[in-house]
Design an enzyme around this catalytic site. Structure first.
Site, mmCIF file in Angstrom:
data_model
loop_
_atom_site.group_PDB
_atom_site.id
_atom_site.type_symbol
_atom_site.label_atom_id
_atom_site.label_comp_id
_atom_site.label_asym_id
_atom_site.label_seq_id
_atom_site.Cartn_x
_atom_site.Cartn_y
_atom_site.Cartn_z
ATOM 1 N N LYS A 1 33.307 52.656 36.215
ATOM 2 C CA LYS A 1 33.161 52.644 37.855
ATOM 3 C C LYS A 1 32.386 53.933 38.121
ATOM 4 O O LYS A 1 32.592 54.918 37.652
ATOM 5 C CB LYS A 1 34.643 52.468 38.364
ATOM 6 C CG LYS A 1 35.118 51.218 38.190
ATOM 7 C CD LYS A 1 36.728 51.455 38.611
ATOM 8 C CE LYS A 1 37.501 50.143 38.453
ATOM 9 N NZ LYS A 1 36.912 48.772 39.151
ATOM 10 N N ARG B 1 41.514 40.015 34.008
ATOM 11 C CA ARG B 1 41.424 38.683 33.347
ATOM 12 C C ARG B 1 41.494 38.643 31.940
ATOM 13 O O ARG B 1 42.108 37.505 31.377
ATOM 14 C CB ARG B 1 40.322 37.878 33.891
ATOM 15 C CG ARG B 1 39.013 38.436 33.615
ATOM 16 C CD ARG B 1 37.772 37.979 34.472
ATOM 17 N NE ARG B 1 37.856 38.765 35.568
ATOM 18 C CZ ARG B 1 36.835 38.501 36.533
ATOM 19 N NH1 ARG B 1 36.062 37.664 36.302
ATOM 20 N NH2 ARG B 1 36.937 39.291 37.664
HETATM 21 N N1 BES Z 1 40.794 46.564 39.197
HETATM 22 C C1 BES Z 1 39.574 46.248 39.668
HETATM 23 C C2 BES Z 1 39.682 45.728 40.934
HETATM 24 C C3 BES Z 1 40.025 46.288 42.107
HETATM 25 C C4 BES Z 1 39.062 46.787 43.070
HETATM 26 C C5 BES Z 1 41.365 46.617 42.354
HETATM 27 C C6 BES Z 1 39.440 47.635 44.220
HETATM 28 C C7 BES Z 1 41.618 47.370 43.470
HETATM 29 C C8 BES Z 1 40.706 47.768 44.205
HETATM 30 C C9 BES Z 1 39.170 45.088 38.444
HETATM 31 O O1 BES Z 1 39.436 45.336 37.263
HETATM 32 C C10 BES Z 1 37.763 45.312 38.588
HETATM 33 O O2 BES Z 1 36.992 46.124 38.380
HETATM 34 N N2 BES Z 1 36.880 44.106 38.849
HETATM 35 C C11 BES Z 1 35.513 44.022 39.025
HETATM 36 C C12 BES Z 1 35.061 42.750 38.464
HETATM 37 C C13 BES Z 1 33.734 42.445 38.449
HETATM 38 C C14 BES Z 1 33.218 43.522 37.323
HETATM 39 C C15 BES Z 1 33.525 41.045 38.046
HETATM 40 C C16 BES Z 1 35.244 44.122 40.487
HETATM 41 O O3 BES Z 1 35.850 43.594 41.355
HETATM 42 O O4 BES Z 1 34.196 44.755 40.866
HETATM 43 ZN ZN ZN Z 2 38.073 46.786 36.186
#
Ligand code: BES
Ligand code: ZN
Ligand code: ZN
Length: 500
Positions: free
Chosen positions: A276, A350
């Site tokens: 990230k 997931r």
């Molecule tokens: N933990 C994150 C989602 C999240 C984002 C929670 C902002 C709280 C605040 C999750 O694991 C994630 O990173 N999801 C990705 C999925 C994508 C790679 C398909 C996302 O939402 O960008």
């Molecule tokens: Zn994530």
């Protein structure tokens, strides 16, 4: 405990408290009783054009020793003219606590607002007022070296009411709910160097011991041996072991149905090798909010004793990059034998939930499952922080969960999920892929569609709390940059009403 509650039949101003509070519906007047103790209140209210509008307040100090404050708090319109009343009571109660905090007052006397005008019953008004006050009184100061030596405890006097067994029950239910919400918030707020999988598992075990629930904890070796390839894969990059926590409440009737709760417990989400950006990572200690909600909900369930058996499960892991971490292109096999290609290691929630859901279905054969997860940034974009995303194809269950959300003052908004979306998470060289095909967009639905492959025909609702779990602005009983406890009350109310 952050709040001590007394109920007394005397009048408001007969109570020797530092603050005397009246809640005022738009257009109604300040009581003559309050005015007789605080005569300046009418002048101040008039000059500030206070009319009971939601979010407004007025305050004056008494002219005599011991010094006290007379406070009126606006509730907005009555239910009969379209007011959103119970939520207004909650927000006014939050403002009441904020005022008391600013003035460093600890004792507050109040009269309950008129339930009939609010279109609610008195028990609900009392319950929600207490919960909001309890939420507002929580502060995350554990890591401040200037932290007060003693915890700040409010004493609330509910006046003009005689205590009955029924009211006592409402108060104790509210107290346990406050304790559970605030402990969940504390776990979420705790920095990830102190809140890691084994730590949260230990906390869950301690909670189970306190309230008489059974608890099972699986460590990384057992998780691998059981074939939970999703959870093991996410944990591979971390020096810490993953855990799978299961808490069980039994209602005393083994023939009663079982319901299952599953909460995402990523104690820190860096994204893994699909790293990230720094700013998105800042609050990723909150990625175990779903696990916190399901674990703490079990405290309330143990207290309120629904007539259904409840199993709560939390897959716990860190998601970190390293020489041993999982990689885009890896294919993992889950507990139910299905395989998935990991194209993005940041879609880890997931993967851990898939194993927990499959294990839940196979082991406990629940009549219904709710999972709670900070699953997608897309849900935050769609709904913002004020709503939890709800996904399901089981219409009966949607009705029940929406009802539970309303009863628990924990709002949800339904987003799409149907059979067409399943195609988007089909893999090319494996059964599934952990990100949706690009042209389907709908990122939050992609997460839900992936999870759906692991619940079979079990009625199931997925709640995405990515937006609602942390840093919710503009609500008096929450604080910036801290956790809210979202999801917890939905689970409790769902269990209490199951099969009714
Ligand atoms: N933990 C994150 C989602 C999240 C984002 C929670 C902002 C709280 C605040 C999750 O694991 C994630 O990173 N999801 C990705 C999925 C994508 C790679 C398909 C996302 O939402 O960008
Ligand atoms: Zn994530
Ligand atoms: Zn995550």
């Amino acid at each position: 405990m952050s709040l001590i509650v007394h109920v007394q039949s005397e009048r408001l101003t007969s109570c020797a408290a530092a603050m005397h509070v009246q809640f005022v519906v738009s257009g109604s007047t300040i009581s003559t009783e309050l005015l007789s103790m605080y005569p300046m209140l009418s002048t101040v209210a008039a000059s500030r054009q206070f009319s009971g509008e939601a979010g407004t307040s007025c305050m004056v100090a008494s002219s005599q020793e011991p010094l006290s404050y007379g406070v009126v708090l606006g509730l907005g319109k009555a239910a009969s003219v379209g007011g959103i009343s119970i939520e207004q009571v909650r927000r006014a109660a939050g403002s009441m606590i904020r005022l008391a905090q600013q003035l460093k007052l600890k004792t507050i006397a109040l009269t309950l607002p008129d339930a009939a005008v609010l279109g609610a019953d008195q028990k609900t008004v009392l319950h929600e007022l207490l919960i909001a006050a309890g939420l507002a009184s929580y502060e995350f100061d554990t890591y401040l070296s200037s932290k007060k030596q003693e915890p700040y405890i409010f004493e609330l006097f509910i006046t003009g009411l005689s205590l009955s067994a029924e009211l006592e029950q409402i108060i104790s239910d509210a107290q346990v709910t406050i304790q559970a919400l605030n402990e969940a918030r504390e776990w979420i707020n705790t920095p990830p160097n102190d809140m890691y999988p084994e730590r949260l598992a230990f906390i869950a075990q301690e909670l189970a011991g306190q309230v008489g629930l059974s608890c099972q904890i699986l460590g990384e070796k057992e998780i691998i041996a059981l074939g939970m390839g999703g959870l093991a894969s996410v944990s591979a990059g971390s020096a810490r072991d993953c855990q799978l926590v299961t808490l069980q409440y039994s209602c005393g009737n083994p023939a009663a149905p079982t319901i299952g709760f599953v909460g995402k417990g990523i104690t820190f989400d860096s994204g893994g090798l699909s790293l990230k950006p720094a700013q998105s990572m800042e609050t990723m200690k909150d990625d175990m909010s779903g696990a916190a909600a399901v674990i703490a909900a079990m405290r309330v369930i143990a207290h309120r004793k629904p007539s259904v058996n409840v199993v709560a499960m939390a897959p716990l892991s860190e998601n970190l990059p390293s020489g041993t971490s999982n990689k885009p292109g890896d294919i993992v096999r889950f507990y139910n034998g299905k395989t998935a290609e990991i194209k993005n290691t940041d879609a880890e929630g997931r993967l851990v939930l898939a194993d927990a859901l499959a294990y839940m279905v196979a082991t406990y054969k629940p009549a219904a499952i709710i999972d709670v997860a900070t699953l997608t940034g897309a849900c935050v974009v769609a709904l913002g922080p004020l709503m939890t995303g709800l996904f399901s194809e089981h219409e009966d269950m949607v009705v029940q969960v929406e009802k539970a959300a309303q009863k628990g003052c924990d709002p949800v908004w339904r987003l799409p999920l149907n059979a067409d979306y399943a195609a988007a998470v089909k893999g090319d060289i494996s059964d599934l892929c952990n990100i949706g095909k690009g042209n389907y967009k709908a990122g939050a639905t992609m997460g839900a569609a992936f999870l759906q492959a692991f619940v079979g025909d079990t009625p199931w609702v997925h709640l995405d709390i990515a937006g609602s779990s942390f840093d919710v602005p503009g609500i008096s009983y929450f604080r910036p940059n801290t956790a809210t406890g979202s999801g917890l009350r939905i689970l409790v109310e769902f269990a209490m009403n199951f099969g009714k």
